[in-house]
Design a protein around this motif. Structure first.
Motif, PDB file in Angstrom:
ATOM      1  N   VAL A  48       0.986  -1.397  -0.091  1.00  0.00           N
ATOM      2  CA  VAL A  48      -0.065   0.144  -0.145  1.00  0.00           C
ATOM      3  C   VAL A  48       0.702   1.122  -0.087  1.00  0.00           C
ATOM      4  O   VAL A  48       1.724   1.389   1.148  1.00  0.00           O
ATOM      5  CB  VAL A  48      -0.823   0.079   1.268  1.00  0.00           C
ATOM      6  CG1 VAL A  48      -1.734   1.254   1.114  1.00  0.00           C
ATOM      7  CG2 VAL A  48      -1.724  -1.192   1.554  1.00  0.00           C
ATOM      8  N   GLY A  49       0.766   2.105  -1.117  1.00  0.00           N
ATOM      9  CA  GLY A  49       1.469   3.367  -1.247  1.00  0.00           C
ATOM     10  C   GLY A  49       0.963   4.244  -0.060  1.00  0.00           C
ATOM     11  O   GLY A  49      -0.162   4.824  -0.257  1.00  0.00           O
ATOM     12  N   THR A  92       3.671   0.158  13.490  1.00  0.00           N
ATOM     13  CA  THR A  92       4.928  -0.784  13.735  1.00  0.00           C
ATOM     14  C   THR A  92       4.897  -0.952  15.282  1.00  0.00           C
ATOM     15  O   THR A  92       4.832   0.239  15.797  1.00  0.00           O
ATOM     16  CB  THR A  92       6.003  -0.520  12.895  1.00  0.00           C
ATOM     17  OG1 THR A  92       6.339   0.743  13.274  1.00  0.00           O
ATOM     18  CG2 THR A  92       5.616  -0.788  11.433  1.00  0.00           C
ATOM     19  N   GLY A  93       5.488  -2.098  15.704  1.00  0.00           N
ATOM     20  CA  GLY A  93       5.903  -2.095  17.081  1.00  0.00           C
ATOM     21  C   GLY A  93       6.135  -3.504  17.532  1.00  0.00           C
ATOM     22  O   GLY A  93       5.514  -4.218  16.857  1.00  0.00           O
ATOM     23  N   SER A  94       6.767  -3.631  18.474  1.00  0.00           N
ATOM     24  CA  SER A  94       6.861  -4.933  19.144  1.00  0.00           C
ATOM     25  C   SER A  94       5.659  -5.773  19.794  1.00  0.00           C
ATOM     26  O   SER A  94       5.697  -6.741  19.876  1.00  0.00           O
ATOM     27  CB  SER A  94       7.878  -4.747  20.230  1.00  0.00           C
ATOM     28  OG  SER A  94       7.476  -4.261  21.273  1.00  0.00           O
ATOM     29  N   ASN A 127      -3.294  -4.998   8.489  1.00  0.00           N
ATOM     30  CA  ASN A 127      -2.452  -4.047   7.833  1.00  0.00           C
ATOM     31  C   ASN A 127      -1.445  -3.376   8.623  1.00  0.00           C
ATOM     32  O   ASN A 127      -1.878  -2.802   9.590  1.00  0.00           O
ATOM     33  CB  ASN A 127      -3.183  -2.842   7.014  1.00  0.00           C
ATOM     34  CG  ASN A 127      -2.408  -1.782   6.241  1.00  0.00           C
ATOM     35  OD1 ASN A 127      -1.340  -1.726   5.884  1.00  0.00           O
ATOM     36  ND2 ASN A 127      -3.245  -0.730   5.985  1.00  0.00           N
ATOM     37  N   ILE A 128       0.110  -3.413   8.209  1.00  0.00           N
ATOM     38  CA  ILE A 128       0.939  -2.819   9.016  1.00  0.00           C
ATOM     39  C   ILE A 128       1.507  -1.390   8.428  1.00  0.00           C
ATOM     40  O   ILE A 128       1.873  -1.562   7.221  1.00  0.00           O
ATOM     41  CB  ILE A 128       2.117  -3.903   9.323  1.00  0.00           C
ATOM     42  CG1 ILE A 128       1.456  -5.231   9.889  1.00  0.00           C
ATOM     43  CG2 ILE A 128       3.090  -3.228  10.322  1.00  0.00           C
ATOM     44  CD1 ILE A 128       0.824  -5.222  11.224  1.00  0.00           C
ATOM     45  N   TRP A 129       1.491  -0.411   9.238  1.00  0.00           N
ATOM     46  CA  TRP A 129       2.085   0.655   8.639  1.00  0.00           C
ATOM     47  C   TRP A 129       3.262   1.337   9.546  1.00  0.00           C
ATOM     48  O   TRP A 129       2.930   1.053  10.719  1.00  0.00           O
ATOM     49  CB  TRP A 129       0.794   1.818   8.408  1.00  0.00           C
ATOM     50  CG  TRP A 129      -0.051   2.065   9.449  1.00  0.00           C
ATOM     51  CD1 TRP A 129      -1.092   1.407   9.878  1.00  0.00           C
ATOM     52  CD2 TRP A 129       0.161   3.020  10.612  1.00  0.00           C
ATOM     53  NE1 TRP A 129      -1.618   1.812  11.097  1.00  0.00           N
ATOM     54  CE2 TRP A 129      -0.885   2.833  11.468  1.00  0.00           C
ATOM     55  CE3 TRP A 129       1.080   4.012  10.782  1.00  0.00           C
ATOM     56  CZ2 TRP A 129      -1.017   3.771  12.656  1.00  0.00           C
ATOM     57  CZ3 TRP A 129       0.991   4.926  11.942  1.00  0.00           C
ATOM     58  CH2 TRP A 129       0.047   4.566  12.891  1.00  0.00           C
ATOM     59  N   THR A 130       4.111   2.258   9.207  1.00  0.00           N
ATOM     60  CA  THR A 130       4.504   2.387   7.825  1.00  0.00           C
ATOM     61  C   THR A 130       5.881   1.586   7.672  1.00  0.00           C
ATOM     62  O   THR A 130       6.759   2.067   8.724  1.00  0.00           O
ATOM     63  CB  THR A 130       4.489   3.889   7.392  1.00  0.00           C
ATOM     64  OG1 THR A 130       3.321   4.499   7.640  1.00  0.00           O
ATOM     65  CG2 THR A 130       5.063   4.101   6.158  1.00  0.00           C
ATOM     66  N   VAL A 131       6.186   0.740   6.710  1.00  0.00           N
ATOM     67  CA  VAL A 131       7.187  -0.017   6.856  1.00  0.00           C
ATOM     68  C   VAL A 131       8.159   0.463   5.564  1.00  0.00           C
ATOM     69  O   VAL A 131       7.853   0.497   4.515  1.00  0.00           O
ATOM     70  CB  VAL A 131       6.778  -1.529   6.506  1.00  0.00           C
ATOM     71  CG1 VAL A 131       7.804  -2.527   6.540  1.00  0.00           C
ATOM     72  CG2 VAL A 131       5.793  -1.961   7.725  1.00  0.00           C
ATOM     73  N   ASN A 132       9.150   0.790   6.044  1.00  0.00           N
ATOM     74  CA  ASN A 132      10.113   1.296   5.005  1.00  0.00           C
ATOM     75  C   ASN A 132      11.355   0.608   5.019  1.00  0.00           C
ATOM     76  O   ASN A 132      12.360   0.999   4.244  1.00  0.00           O
ATOM     77  CB  ASN A 132      10.397   2.851   5.000  1.00  0.00           C
ATOM     78  CG  ASN A 132       9.218   3.608   4.880  1.00  0.00           C
ATOM     79  OD1 ASN A 132       8.481   3.285   3.911  1.00  0.00           O
ATOM     80  ND2 ASN A 132       8.885   4.611   5.733  1.00  0.00           N
ATOM     81  N   THR A 141       2.109  -1.330   4.402  1.00  0.00           N
ATOM     82  CA  THR A 141       1.790   0.290   4.124  1.00  0.00           C
ATOM     83  C   THR A 141       3.347   0.611   3.837  1.00  0.00           C
ATOM     84  O   THR A 141       3.916   0.549   5.114  1.00  0.00           O
ATOM     85  CB  THR A 141       0.739   1.062   4.679  1.00  0.00           C
ATOM     86  OG1 THR A 141      -0.512   0.423   4.507  1.00  0.00           O
ATOM     87  CG2 THR A 141       0.917   2.572   4.446  1.00  0.00           C
ATOM     88  N   THR A 142       3.679   1.187   2.943  1.00  0.00           N
ATOM     89  CA  THR A 142       5.042   1.747   2.791  1.00  0.00           C
ATOM     90  C   THR A 142       5.260   3.228   2.105  1.00  0.00           C
ATOM     91  O   THR A 142       4.202   3.626   1.271  1.00  0.00           O
ATOM     92  CB  THR A 142       5.934   0.689   1.999  1.00  0.00           C
ATOM     93  OG1 THR A 142       7.314   1.385   1.922  1.00  0.00           O
ATOM     94  CG2 THR A 142       5.517   0.629   0.779  1.00  0.00           C
ATOM     95  N   ASP A 143       6.211   3.913   2.324  1.00  0.00           N
ATOM     96  CA  ASP A 143       6.394   5.116   1.398  1.00  0.00           C
ATOM     97  C   ASP A 143       7.309   4.970   0.315  1.00  0.00           C
ATOM     98  O   ASP A 143       7.280   5.573  -0.758  1.00  0.00           O
ATOM     99  CB  ASP A 143       7.282   6.222   2.374  1.00  0.00           C
ATOM    100  CG  ASP A 143       6.402   6.704   3.465  1.00  0.00           C
ATOM    101  OD1 ASP A 143       5.535   7.417   3.219  1.00  0.00           O
ATOM    102  OD2 ASP A 143       6.852   6.569   4.699  1.00  0.00           O
TER     103      ASP A 143
END
Length: 269
Positions: free
Chosen positions: A24-25, A206-208, A226-231, A248-250
């Motif tokens: 996901v952009g 995101t997180g532990s 859905n996990i955000w934001t993963v780069n 979800t990523t940039d």
């Protein structure tokens, strides 16, 4: 025998490819002023499956793609709710990202959906607090749904927000539509019961606190994650191996992602 072996390899490759989470952009992508036409188009060209946008409402009732209440991040500071679309679109937006300066103009919701249609990607629409889109007033939501329907996306998108009243409004009035609850990682487990009761998928920061067992519990309830934001590729691999359905990523490169060891639940296609 050689042909059979080749066929098996081809099938294995296809299965491996479909095991990847959907990309996901985030606000379109990193390649353009966020939430503008250039960012959306470049996200689509980079191979993202969905384009995420945020929705705000102008003074004259138009829906525009922007995260904040004003344009301070990329221009001078007119407040979106206090200005007309024409005034807001006259402002040149500028944003420097990773040393590259991009320019653009405020994009309407309709244009964003046209881009999704043109490039064969799907919309993930995040409701931000705005006129008629908030926990006290949902009066603008039917207008958004009408636009989605006119553009052919009513049953091919996700409505994403932290505002529970808005999510319930959508699910009550449009039960055929998919909704997704926005939470932070520390809330990931605590909202599972709410999501199950309201048939809402989950989108977590995101997180532990996010674990493979936790994601599986959502899957067991018939819900997607859905996990955000993963780069980074390492984070993509970590959450992908936990079973995340969407990442979800940039700026992840859709054509250069690490292999995953855990097949991902892909029922949300």
């Amino acid at each position: 025998m050689k042909r059979i072996f080749t066929l098996l390899l081809t099938i294995a490759a296809i299965l491996s490819a479909t095991a990847q989470p959907y990309l996901v952009g985030h606000r379109g992508s990193y390649w353009g002023v966020e939430n503008t036409e250039e960012a959306f188009i470049n996200g689509a060209k980079k191979g993202y499956d969905y384009l995420e946008t945020d929705i705000k409402v102008t003074k004259d009732g138009h829906f525009v793609c922007w995260h904040d209440d004003d344009l301070t991040k990329a221009s001078d500071s007119p407040t979106i709710a206090s200005n007309t679309l024409a005034t807001l679109q006259s402002k040149l937006l500028t944003q420097t990202r990773d040393g590259v300066t991009y320019t653009g103009y405020l994009t309407t919701f309709e244009r964003y959906l046209d881009i999704c249609k043109e490039y064969g990607v799907k919309p993930l629409v995040e409701f931000k607090w705005a006129t008629g889109i908030n926990n006290s007033d949902c009066s603008n939501i039917p207008k958004i749904v009408k636009i989605l329907e006119e553009k052919g996306f009513r049953n091919d998108c996700y409505i994403f927000t932290s505002m529970e009243t808005c999510l319930k409004y959508v699910k009550t009035n449009y039960p055929d539509m998919e909704i997704m609850k926005l939470v932070y990682s520390e809330s990931f487990e605590s909202y599972r019961s709410w999501c199950k009761t309201n048939n809402a998928h989950i989108g977590s920061g995101t997180g532990s606190e996010i674990t493979k067992a936790g994601i599986q519990a959502y899957h067991d309830a018939g819900l997607l994650v859905n996990i955000w934001t993963v780069n980074s590729n390492s984070s993509y691999q970590s959450y992908g191996n936990m079973g995340a359905d969407f990442i979800t990523t940039d700026e992840l490169d859709a054509n250069n992602l690490p292999a995953l060891s855990t097949p991902t639940t892909m029922t949300g296609s």
